[in-house]
Design an enzyme around this catalytic site. Structure first.
Site, mmCIF file in Angstrom:
data_model
loop_
_atom_site.group_PDB
_atom_site.id
_atom_site.type_symbol
_atom_site.label_atom_id
_atom_site.label_comp_id
_atom_site.label_asym_id
_atom_site.label_seq_id
_atom_site.Cartn_x
_atom_site.Cartn_y
_atom_site.Cartn_z
ATOM 1 N N SER A 242 0.825 -1.210 0.000
ATOM 2 C CA SER A 242 0.000 0.000 0.000
ATOM 3 C C SER A 242 0.860 1.262 0.000
ATOM 4 O O SER A 242 2.028 1.240 0.400
ATOM 5 C CB SER A 242 -0.884 0.015 1.248
ATOM 6 O OG SER A 242 -0.081 0.121 2.403
ATOM 7 N N GLU A 265 7.087 -0.204 -4.272
ATOM 8 C CA GLU A 265 6.109 -0.139 -5.355
ATOM 9 C C GLU A 265 4.751 -0.063 -4.686
ATOM 10 O O GLU A 265 4.398 -0.933 -3.888
ATOM 11 C CB GLU A 265 6.241 -1.394 -6.217
ATOM 12 C CG GLU A 265 5.495 -1.278 -7.510
ATOM 13 C CD GLU A 265 4.805 -2.561 -7.843
ATOM 14 O OE1 GLU A 265 5.477 -3.590 -7.969
ATOM 15 O OE2 GLU A 265 3.565 -2.517 -7.947
ATOM 16 N N CYS A 302 -0.980 -4.963 -9.627
ATOM 17 C CA CYS A 302 -0.527 -3.567 -9.587
ATOM 18 C C CYS A 302 -0.813 -2.888 -10.919
ATOM 19 O O CYS A 302 -0.897 -1.667 -10.991
ATOM 20 C CB CYS A 302 0.967 -3.472 -9.319
ATOM 21 S SG CYS A 302 1.740 -4.988 -8.855
HETATM 22 P P1 NAP Z 1 0.401 -3.275 3.195
HETATM 23 O O1 NAP Z 1 -0.619 -3.038 4.209
HETATM 24 O O2 NAP Z 1 1.155 -2.102 2.705
HETATM 25 O O3 NAP Z 1 1.421 -4.349 3.794
HETATM 26 C C1 NAP Z 1 2.539 -4.840 3.068
HETATM 27 C C2 NAP Z 1 3.621 -5.284 4.036
HETATM 28 O O4 NAP Z 1 4.181 -4.127 4.671
HETATM 29 C C3 NAP Z 1 3.110 -6.160 5.165
HETATM 30 O O5 NAP Z 1 4.108 -7.117 5.454
HETATM 31 C C4 NAP Z 1 2.940 -5.200 6.310
HETATM 32 O O6 NAP Z 1 3.111 -5.831 7.545
HETATM 33 C C5 NAP Z 1 4.072 -4.230 6.079
HETATM 34 N N1 NAP Z 1 3.759 -2.909 6.599
HETATM 35 C C6 NAP Z 1 2.696 -2.151 6.291
HETATM 36 N N2 NAP Z 1 2.755 -0.978 6.942
HETATM 37 C C7 NAP Z 1 3.895 -0.990 7.669
HETATM 38 C C8 NAP Z 1 4.518 -0.071 8.560
HETATM 39 N N3 NAP Z 1 3.960 1.107 8.852
HETATM 40 N N4 NAP Z 1 5.685 -0.425 9.126
HETATM 41 C C9 NAP Z 1 6.243 -1.633 8.862
HETATM 42 N N5 NAP Z 1 5.693 -2.544 8.052
HETATM 43 C C10 NAP Z 1 4.538 -2.235 7.459
HETATM 44 O O7 NAP Z 1 -0.204 -3.977 1.907
HETATM 45 P P2 NAP Z 1 -1.113 -5.283 1.744
HETATM 46 O O8 NAP Z 1 -1.324 -5.944 3.051
HETATM 47 O O9 NAP Z 1 -0.483 -6.086 0.702
HETATM 48 O O10 NAP Z 1 -2.467 -4.757 1.135
HETATM 49 C C11 NAP Z 1 -3.170 -3.661 1.646
HETATM 50 C C12 NAP Z 1 -3.482 -2.690 0.501
HETATM 51 O O11 NAP Z 1 -2.290 -2.385 -0.203
HETATM 52 C C13 NAP Z 1 -4.409 -3.212 -0.578
HETATM 53 O O12 NAP Z 1 -5.755 -3.089 -0.242
HETATM 54 C C14 NAP Z 1 -4.017 -2.377 -1.759
HETATM 55 O O13 NAP Z 1 -4.696 -1.149 -1.711
HETATM 56 C C15 NAP Z 1 -2.558 -2.129 -1.573
HETATM 57 N N6 NAP Z 1 -1.711 -3.005 -2.431
HETATM 58 C C16 NAP Z 1 -1.274 -2.472 -3.597
HETATM 59 C C17 NAP Z 1 -0.475 -3.246 -4.421
HETATM 60 C C18 NAP Z 1 0.038 -2.697 -5.710
HETATM 61 O O14 NAP Z 1 0.874 -3.310 -6.296
HETATM 62 N N7 NAP Z 1 -0.424 -1.556 -6.173
HETATM 63 C C19 NAP Z 1 -0.115 -4.538 -4.070
HETATM 64 C C20 NAP Z 1 -0.565 -5.043 -2.859
HETATM 65 C C21 NAP Z 1 -1.355 -4.251 -2.052
HETATM 66 P P3 NAP Z 1 1.867 -6.298 8.421
HETATM 67 O O15 NAP Z 1 0.777 -6.685 7.501
HETATM 68 O O16 NAP Z 1 2.398 -7.396 9.234
HETATM 69 O O17 NAP Z 1 1.509 -5.096 9.213
#
Ligand code: NAP
Length: 526
Positions: A242, A265, A302
């Site tokens: 995200s 990304e 993505c």
């Molecule tokens: P995410 O919430 O960004 O998490 C990805 C990874 O980063 C997880 O391992 C998470 O750990 C870690 N993380 C997140 N925030 C952090 C912080 N503040 N400090 C340290 N580590 C952190 O993404 P997601 O779980 O894959 O999906 C959530 C949203 O991301 C989706 O709904 C979508 O909108 C977006 N997404 C976009 C793409 C793209 O390519 N555009 C791909 C995937 C997801 P934890 O989960 O253990 O906290």
């Protein structure tokens, strides 16, 4: 190979003492066994110290030895057979044929980097031989090559449990660059992560790699991820997820006493321009292709086509009605995690409520708990330009059509877009002038420009760019897919008047690696 709920720290399997965490079945949200032990700050420190201790021995191995390591990982992924696909399927909800394809992509990525190492050009060797008689000043013997940055932290991605996770593109490119890797597993696929981490651990053992070349940790919240990025022995970060998560990691990396690069990304809506002559010539077939691309993998790519742009016309209405018919027939599909499903539903609600936005069509109604119902909306350029929230990524199978009055209007909307991974043009001969006018803007907006195709589906090759200006990524100078992904984890070092006996092989006078080098401005192999 069994899943025991353990993390991997060098050659040890460790039951983390930071509390219990469970992977969830994507279709039902139920906890899957076994319970995993989350990593502790001590585990982070141990993994980082091991990685640092292995950095010099690892990067000084021959290219052939590191290539053999990458190939052993690739073979291990194949040898896991159905054990791997069964577990990924339950954890991610992704269909098995897609996962078989993703496994082959992961294997081929590892093989691509192995061949890049054997080829030797990755060293970027440059030689400027000494000019002792140059006037008014002599020139010293100068030689440049690239070395790894140091230990790299990689965050597994939710939407590519294989190709962008434990043994995915970030890991493969960092290992190829000579950097030890510590992966923070994505909580959505802990079992998959353990299976793959054990494959890498075994490959490292079998090919004689230094112990700390690879570790995989698990987080109960965000503390392990934060500790990793803040650890003084980590030199760079690879992330897919995200915008909020990526920016949090960028902030943590910038707040260190020694800041480090974060290759995050994040979000992209991948605009697709439907140019008038193309719409007139083949609007219905473009509509079918668009709907297939939109719903692929429940829209969790993505490169999902989240925005369409076109000029108002009868041909556009034919396109819209063909897309609506194709979409109405599409079944809902299980999303990767309950959180991602929740975020998608919120995004849909916002679009339903947005003034000036209308629903064109929806797919079939969801039956399961965490299924995404595909949806297609439309608005006009004035509404879009007045509402910046309409540009937010809605991760899932949802798209918004922006209808523009004329080409000037189309240009105005194009100029307003944030950075993107891709932009696409559907183009025919009569669209030459409008496409030509758009191209300079599109080059500034995106990492990849496609004609008469759809952006989902990213080739892993030498020329691929999977990157782009913010917020597509945090650093538009790089790609996370393809051979040049290795550049993110390398830095140049220049050797001035260093004796041949102390030069690295890529720069020695006899060119013992027989690699391509730029010698006094000429690309030569001898
Ligand atoms: P995410 O919430 O960004 O998490 C990805 C990874 O980063 C997880 O391992 C998470 O750990 C870690 N993380 C997140 N925030 C952090 C912080 N503040 N400090 C340290 N580590 C952190 O993404 P997601 O779980 O894959 O999906 C959530 C949203 O991301 C989706 O709904 C979508 O909108 C977006 N997404 C976009 C793409 C793209 O390519 N555009 C791909 C995937 C997801 P934890 O989960 O253990 O906290």
């Amino acid at each position: 190979m069994q899943i025991l709920g353990e993390t991997i720290i060098g050659q040890r399997a460790v039951r983390g003492q930071g509390g219990e965490v469970f992977a969830l079945a994507a279709a039902t949200g139920e906890e899957l066994s076994p319970a995993f032990g989350a990593s502790t700050p001590d585990d982070v420190n141990t993994a980082c110290e091991l990685a640092e201790a292995s950095f010099d021995p690892y990067r000084q191995l021959s290219d052939e030895q590191r290539a053999a390591f990458l190939e052993a990982i690739a073979q291990g992924l194949l040898d896991l057979g159905d054990t791997l696909t069964e577990r990924v399927h339950v954890e991610s909800g992704l269909p098995k044929p897609r996962l078989e394809g993703e496994r082959m992509r992961t294997v081929n990525q590892l093989k691509l980097f192995a061949s890049l190492l054997r080829d030797g050009r990755w060293h970027g060797a440059v030689v400027d031989t000494a000019l002792p008689d140059r006037q008014p000043l002599p020139r010293a013997d100068l030689r440049l090559r690239r070395i790894g940055l140091g230990p790299v932290a990689v965050f597994g991605a939710s939407n590519f449990p294989l190709a962008f996770s434990v043994a995915g593109g970030d890991t493969a490119s960092a290992l190829a660059a000579g950097c030890p890797v510590i992966v923070k597993a994505h909580p959505a696929h802990l079992g998959t992560s353990e299976l793959v981490a054990r494959v890498i651990q075994k490959a490292a053992r079998d090919t004689g790699m230094p112990e700390g070349v690879f570790s995989m940790l698990i987080d109960k919240d965000i503390s392990v991820g934060q500790a990793l990025v803040s650890h003084p022995l980590i030199s760079a970060v690879g992330f897919t997820g995200s915008r909020r998560g990526g920016l949090a990691l960028v902030a943590a990396a910038q707040a260190r006493p020694v800041p480090i690069p974060v290759y995050a990304e994040m979000s992209s809506i991948n605009p697709v321009f439907l140019l008038p002559a193309a719409l007139s010539a083949r609007g219905e077939s473009i509509a079918k292709g668009f709907v297939e691309s939109l719903v692929l993998g429940a829209g969790q790519f993505c490169t999902n086509p989240g925005i369409l742009l076109a000029l108002e016309s009868d041909a556009l209405e034919t396109f819209v009605s063909a897309a609506a018919t194709a979409l109405a027939d599409k079944s809902p599909t299980t999303m990767l995690t309950p959180n991602i499903h929740g975020a998608y539903c919120n995004g849909l609600n916002n679009l339903h409520k947005a003034s000036g936005v209308t629903l064109v069509a929806e797919g079939r109604e969801a039956e399961g708990s965490f299924q995404a119902r595909p949806a297609f909306f439309r608005t006009d350029s004035a509404t879009f330009l007045a509402n910046p929230g309409l540009e937010d990524e809605n991760f899932g199978p949802s798209a918004l059509l922006i209808v523009c009055k004329d080409t000037a209007d189309l240009q105005k909307v194009a100029a307003k877009f944030d950075g993107q991974l891709t932009v696409t043009l559907h183009f025919d001969d009569g669209d030459q002038a409008i496409a030509q006018a758009l191209m300079p803007t599109l080059e500034r907006k995106a990492g990849r420009i496609l004609f008469n195709d759809f952006p989902t589906g990213v080739e892993v090759s030498y020329s691929m760019v999977h990157g782009g200006p913010f917020p597509a990524t945090s650093d538009s100078r790089s790609t996370s897919v393809g051979a040049t992904a290795i550049d993110r984890f390398l830095r140049p070092v220049c050797y001035q008047s260093v004796p041949d006996s102390l030069l690295p092989p890529a720069l020695q006078h006899s060119n013992p690696l027989k690699t391509w080098r730029l010698v006094n401005g000429q690309l030569v192999k001898d």
